[in-house]
Design a protein around this motif. Structure first.
Motif, PDB file in Angstrom:
ATOM      1  N   ARG A   1       0.681  -1.232  -0.126  1.00 13.69           N
ATOM      2  CA  ARG A   1      -0.125   0.038   0.029  1.00 13.69           C
ATOM      3  C   ARG A   1       0.889   1.226  -0.076  1.00 13.69           C
ATOM      4  NH1 ARG A   1      -5.227   1.626   1.311  1.00 13.69           N
ATOM      5  NH2 ARG A   1      -5.092   3.930   1.208  1.00 13.69           N
TER       6      ARG A   1
ATOM      7  N   ASN B   1      -6.389   5.652  -3.364  1.00 22.20           N
ATOM      8  CA  ASN B   1      -7.606   4.899  -3.736  1.00 22.20           C
ATOM      9  C   ASN B   1      -8.676   5.634  -4.253  1.00 22.20           C
ATOM     10  OD1 ASN B   1      -6.002   2.710  -3.090  1.00 22.20           O
ATOM     11  ND2 ASN B   1      -7.259   2.137  -1.294  1.00 22.20           N
TER      12      ASN B   1
ATOM     13  N   SER C   1      -6.883  -2.296  -0.214  1.00 23.76           N
ATOM     14  CA  SER C   1      -7.363  -1.786   1.001  1.00 23.76           C
ATOM     15  C   SER C   1      -6.854  -2.333   2.523  1.00 23.76           C
ATOM     16  CB  SER C   1      -8.912  -2.274   1.122  1.00 23.76           C
ATOM     17  OG  SER C   1      -9.609  -2.028   2.187  1.00 23.76           O
TER      18      SER C   1
ATOM     19  N   HIS D   1     -15.312   1.317  -2.424  1.00 20.63           N
ATOM     20  CA  HIS D   1     -16.216   2.335  -1.646  1.00 20.63           C
ATOM     21  C   HIS D   1     -17.308   3.223  -2.601  1.00 20.63           C
ATOM     22  CE1 HIS D   1     -17.462   5.663   0.952  1.00 20.63           C
ATOM     23  NE2 HIS D   1     -17.042   6.695   0.205  1.00 20.63           N
TER      24      HIS D   1
ATOM     25  N   ASP E   1     -14.811  -5.868   6.687  1.00 17.59           N
ATOM     26  CA  ASP E   1     -14.489  -4.791   7.297  1.00 17.59           C
ATOM     27  C   ASP E   1     -15.704  -4.193   8.424  1.00 17.59           C
ATOM     28  OD1 ASP E   1     -15.907  -3.088   5.732  1.00 17.59           O
ATOM     29  OD2 ASP E   1     -14.306  -2.653   4.470  1.00 17.59           O
TER      30      ASP E   1
ATOM     31  N   ASP F   1     -18.177  -2.655  10.700  1.00 16.50           N
ATOM     32  CA  ASP F   1     -17.730  -1.873  11.718  1.00 16.50           C
ATOM     33  C   ASP F   1     -19.259  -0.830  11.989  1.00 16.50           C
ATOM     34  OD1 ASP F   1     -16.722   0.073  13.181  1.00 16.50           O
ATOM     35  OD2 ASP F   1     -14.828  -0.070  12.293  1.00 16.50           O
TER      36      ASP F   1
HETATM   37  C1  FAD Z   1     -22.887   2.043   2.687  1.00 17.98           C
HETATM   38  C2  FAD Z   1     -21.326   2.090   3.274  1.00 17.98           C
HETATM   39  C3  FAD Z   1     -21.047   1.188   4.447  1.00 17.98           C
HETATM   40  C4  FAD Z   1     -19.590   1.085   4.660  1.00 17.98           C
HETATM   41  N1  FAD Z   1     -19.186   0.416   5.784  1.00 17.98           N
HETATM   42  C5  FAD Z   1     -18.090   0.463   6.286  1.00 17.98           C
HETATM   43  C6  FAD Z   1     -17.643  -0.483   7.259  1.00 17.98           C
HETATM   44  O1  FAD Z   1     -18.266  -1.302   7.665  1.00 17.98           O
HETATM   45  N2  FAD Z   1     -16.384  -0.739   7.609  1.00 17.98           N
HETATM   46  C7  FAD Z   1     -15.314   0.190   7.054  1.00 17.98           C
HETATM   47  O2  FAD Z   1     -14.273   0.147   7.456  1.00 17.98           O
HETATM   48  N3  FAD Z   1     -15.681   1.033   6.076  1.00 17.98           N
HETATM   49  C8  FAD Z   1     -16.869   1.137   5.699  1.00 17.98           C
HETATM   50  N4  FAD Z   1     -17.468   2.061   4.664  1.00 17.98           N
HETATM   51  C9  FAD Z   1     -16.268   3.136   4.051  1.00 17.98           C
HETATM   52  C10 FAD Z   1     -15.628   2.566   2.899  1.00 17.98           C
HETATM   53  O3  FAD Z   1     -16.262   2.020   1.699  1.00 17.98           O
HETATM   54  C11 FAD Z   1     -14.284   1.468   3.158  1.00 17.98           C
HETATM   55  O4  FAD Z   1     -13.771   1.970   4.247  1.00 17.98           O
HETATM   56  C12 FAD Z   1     -13.392   1.308   1.986  1.00 17.98           C
HETATM   57  O5  FAD Z   1     -14.167   0.884   0.971  1.00 17.98           O
HETATM   58  C13 FAD Z   1     -12.037   0.736   2.295  1.00 17.98           C
HETATM   59  O6  FAD Z   1     -11.186   0.924   1.268  1.00 17.98           O
HETATM   60  P1  FAD Z   1      -9.961   1.455   1.452  1.00 17.98           P
HETATM   61  O7  FAD Z   1      -9.209   0.394   2.674  1.00 17.98           O
HETATM   62  O8  FAD Z   1      -9.369   1.172  -0.063  1.00 17.98           O
HETATM   63  O9  FAD Z   1     -10.176   2.842   1.873  1.00 17.98           O
HETATM   64  P2  FAD Z   1      -8.913   3.842   2.139  1.00 17.98           P
HETATM   65  O10 FAD Z   1      -9.184   4.858   0.931  1.00 17.98           O
HETATM   66  O11 FAD Z   1      -7.548   3.364   1.807  1.00 17.98           O
HETATM   67  O12 FAD Z   1      -9.096   4.583   3.590  1.00 17.98           O
HETATM   68  C14 FAD Z   1      -8.174   3.937   4.504  1.00 17.98           C
HETATM   69  C15 FAD Z   1      -9.191   3.816   5.695  1.00 17.98           C
HETATM   70  O13 FAD Z   1      -9.891   4.717   6.081  1.00 17.98           O
HETATM   71  C16 FAD Z   1     -11.146   4.373   6.468  1.00 17.98           C
HETATM   72  N5  FAD Z   1     -12.397   4.820   5.593  1.00 17.98           N
HETATM   73  C17 FAD Z   1     -12.428   4.823   4.368  1.00 17.98           C
HETATM   74  N6  FAD Z   1     -13.421   5.396   3.751  1.00 17.98           N
HETATM   75  C18 FAD Z   1     -13.973   5.719   4.927  1.00 17.98           C
HETATM   76  C19 FAD Z   1     -15.578   6.256   4.971  1.00 17.98           C
HETATM   77  N7  FAD Z   1     -16.124   6.707   4.028  1.00 17.98           N
HETATM   78  N8  FAD Z   1     -15.850   6.397   6.293  1.00 17.98           N
HETATM   79  C20 FAD Z   1     -15.231   5.811   7.454  1.00 17.98           C
HETATM   80  N9  FAD Z   1     -14.057   5.398   7.345  1.00 17.98           N
HETATM   81  C21 FAD Z   1     -13.475   5.096   5.948  1.00 17.98           C
HETATM   82  C22 FAD Z   1     -11.326   2.676   6.350  1.00 17.98           C
HETATM   83  O14 FAD Z   1     -10.797   2.297   7.544  1.00 17.98           O
HETATM   84  C23 FAD Z   1     -10.015   2.564   5.272  1.00 17.98           C
HETATM   85  O15 FAD Z   1      -9.567   1.208   5.571  1.00 17.98           O
HETATM   86  C24 FAD Z   1     -18.485   1.968   4.070  1.00 17.98           C
HETATM   87  C25 FAD Z   1     -18.926   2.776   2.970  1.00 17.98           C
HETATM   88  C26 FAD Z   1     -20.417   2.748   2.491  1.00 17.98           C
HETATM   89  C27 FAD Z   1     -20.756   3.881   1.229  1.00 17.98           C
END
Ligand code: FAD
Length: 541
Positions: free
Chosen positions: A231, A247, A259, A370, A402, A404
């Motif tokens: 990453r 991302n 992720s 996302h 994930d 949460d």
């Molecule tokens: C309807 C819906 C439900 C979701 N449910 C969850 C869930 O249960 N758990 C979860 O971790 N994420 C959730 N997300 C947020 C997000 O989609 C994921 O965290 C993201 O897809 C993880 O991908 P990444 O690790 O590449 O994100 P990156 O862009 O690499 O982000 C790094 C970290 O930041 C946090 N993050 C990223 N986006 C969000 C966001 N919008 N809100 C809060 N934290 C975020 C996560 O921990 C993520 O791993 C949800 C989004 C939506 C629209």
């Protein structure tokens, strides 16, 4: 164990790692025997509602901990039973004097933790709770904001800036002086100690192995650290090219995802390690000339924000009793379409290939991007089906790796315009056709998860119903027979829903105590939308 020796217990719940683990440091004392344990109590680590993909990820994470512990001369003790009963037995049988754990800040864990803390008080056991699942202690953030959670993301940013930078990760543990204890063999009947780390079959669960996978996620700290290295390479390239949040900037649905969200949820990766690695890298590349701001880890700050918003709100995951959530008259469960709509959405049978691909990926792999989460959440709620976000939350909680409670419910409320929204004034709803086409123009993603459409010409992948019947026959997929008809007509449904939203907004205008985003830019960033987004979202008249 020598008779005189007392013990110190580390209770893993989340935080399934050795690195940056303050509770582990607190549990390792030279005068005590050290016991690391995990308890299957029917809720810890999100096991109340859990599908096989997430359970497998959890078991792999425990196995990884056990292997690492065996390498230093101990094992992970995995129990089934009530935490208070287990600790009562440990206080008597191994003279447990200290119990350490990482803070689980969400209110859904409060009853469990209060019972354990009360037991410790009564039994003379020192209870040590350490904050390391979040960057800041959510309770401290609330205190700094005058005793109430900061209602908007901008307020949150301001509040944490008054607290200062999050702590840096703690040093690794020196295992050379740690003394390990053994458990006695006579264990009471109402406590069960597994011989090792249990398997999926021990929970009557089986791995979901159908369909083509983009990636097989593997739980555990070892894997999380290896993934972090990959990453960081992606982030580094972005920093060198002059941008950040790669991302988000280039959502790629078909490349293997980078992720870390599941590893963060289970605490296989420390959020502070992730945060500081990125900030240090950014500063190194820009030689301190650019001020590193929280934007380069903006998504991690959303995570903090949602945790903080939920901390004193036990009803955060529901609509009616939740003070920050609007009461929207979603389709009643008694409506004869309700169950059919929900079931078809869950199974990826809506007839909209982009939505179906994402919902099937969720069942197969436990993770979706996302941008696809936004699309399916909008589709279920205010976009198309007009079903309550609570139903979506329940399904996500079961199947997402994930999953949460705070973050998932927060995002569902956001996308469904139930909270964190500008007085229902966000006129965009995701178009399941144009949005998919923009993200995956060649339909590679759809063809992977909706193999029925594998042979369809690319211009019909997102609207297969438009292909003439004889061509559908030719490509072995007749709509309505081999792949479902559209569940609703998006243009019509989204217009009707938009009117309903406007009506609700007008009737609430004067009395909404609603948290809202600070600007249109914040909306764009949250949705991970490009600057000009009118081509893939519907902007109703
Ligand atoms: C309807 C819906 C439900 C979701 N449910 C969850 C869930 O249960 N758990 C979860 O971790 N994420 C959730 N997300 C947020 C997000 O989609 C994921 O965290 C993201 O897809 C993880 O991908 P990444 O690790 O590449 O994100 P990156 O862009 O690499 O982000 C790094 C970290 O930041 C946090 N993050 C990223 N986006 C969000 C966001 N919008 N809100 C809060 N934290 C975020 C996560 O921990 C993520 O791993 C949800 C989004 C939506 C629209």
């Amino acid at each position: 164990m020598s008779d005189e020796m007392s013990s110190s217990v580390l209770w893993f719940r989340h935080g399934l790692r050795f690195h940056d683990n303050p509770a582990l440091h607190a549990a390792i004392k030279k005068e005590d025997n050290f016991y690391p344990i995990f308890i299957f109590d029917g809720e810890s680590a999100g096991t109340k509602v859990i599908g096989s993909n997430r359970m497998r990820f959890l078991l792999e994470s425990l196995k990884d901990l056990d292997t690492q512990l065996q390498n230093v001369g101990q094992r992970l003790f995995v129990f089934k039973g009530s935490p208070v009963k287990i600790f009562d037995w440990m206080a008597k049988s191994i003279k447990m004097k200290t119990l350490c754990f990482e803070q689980d800040c969400e209110p859904i864990w409060a009853e469990r933790d209060n019972a354990v803390k009360n037991f410790c008080d009564g039994a003379g056991v020192k209870c040590v709770e350490k904050v390391s699942h979040t960057l800041w202690n959510p309770k401290e953030v609330i205190e700094a904001n005058g005793g109430v959670p900061p209602l908007t993301y901008q307020m949150f940013l301001y509040t944490v800036s008054t607290i200062g930078n999050p702590p840096r990760p703690e040093a690794d543990v020196d295992w050379s002086k740690v003394k390990f204890g053994k458990l006695p063999e006579d264990i009471p009947d109402d406590i069960f100690l597994y011989a090792g780390v249990p398997t999926l079959e021990d929970f009557n669960m089986h791995a979901y192995d159908g369909g083509e996978r983009m990636v097989r996620w593997v739980g555990g700290e070892t894997n999380a650290i290896a993934n972090l290295r990959n990453r960081i390479l992606v982030e580094e390239e972005a920093f060198r090219c002059g941008f950040y949040l790669p991302n988000q900037a280039n959502p790629d649905l078909v490349a293997p995802p980078t992720s870390q969200s599941a590893a963060l949820r289970f605490g296989c990766l420390s959020v502070r390690r992730f945060y500081w690695t990125l900030h240090d890298l950014f500063n190194e590349i820009h030689e301190g000339k650019l001020t590193s701001n929280q934007n380069i880890t903006g998504q991690l700050i959303w995570r903090e924000y949602f945790y903080t918003m939920s901390v004193d709100n036990i009803h955060y995951g529901e609509m009616t009793r939740n003070p920050i959530c609007l009461d929207i008259p979603w389709m009643p469960k008694t409506n004869k379409l309700h169950n059919e709509f929900l079931q078809r959405w869950k199974e990826g049978m809506t007839g909209y290939p982009f939505i179906d691909a994402a919902m099937r990926q969720l069942l197969q792999e436990g993770w979706i991007h996302h941008v696809a989460r936004n699309a399916v959440a909008s589709f279920l709620t205010r976009g198309d089906l007009w079903l309550s976000w609570e139903a979506g939350l329940r399904h996500f909680m079961e199947h997402l790796l994930d999953a949460d409670w705070s973050v998932c419910a927060g995002n569902w409320m956001w996308v469904s315009s139930s909270a964190f929204e500008q007085l229902l004034d966000c006129s965009h709803c995701v178009c399941p056709v144009n949005y998919g086409r923009r993200l995956d123009p060649w339909g590679v993603y759809v063809k992977r998860y909706v193999p029925e459409l594998r042979n369809f010409p690319v211009q019909f992948i997102y609207e297969p119903w438009k292909l003439p019947l004889e061509d559908q026959e030719k490509y072995n997929c007749v709509i309505g027979r081999d792949y479902p008809e559209r569940i609703v007509e998006h243009k019509v449904a989204s217009q009707i829903n938009r009117k309903k939203m406007e009506h609700i907004r007008d009737s609430l205008m004067s009395k909404v105590p609603h948290c809202c985003p600070s600007s249109a830019e914040e909306v764009r960033q949250f949705m991970w939308l490009p600057e000009n987004c009118s081509d893939h979202v519907c902007v109703p008249n």
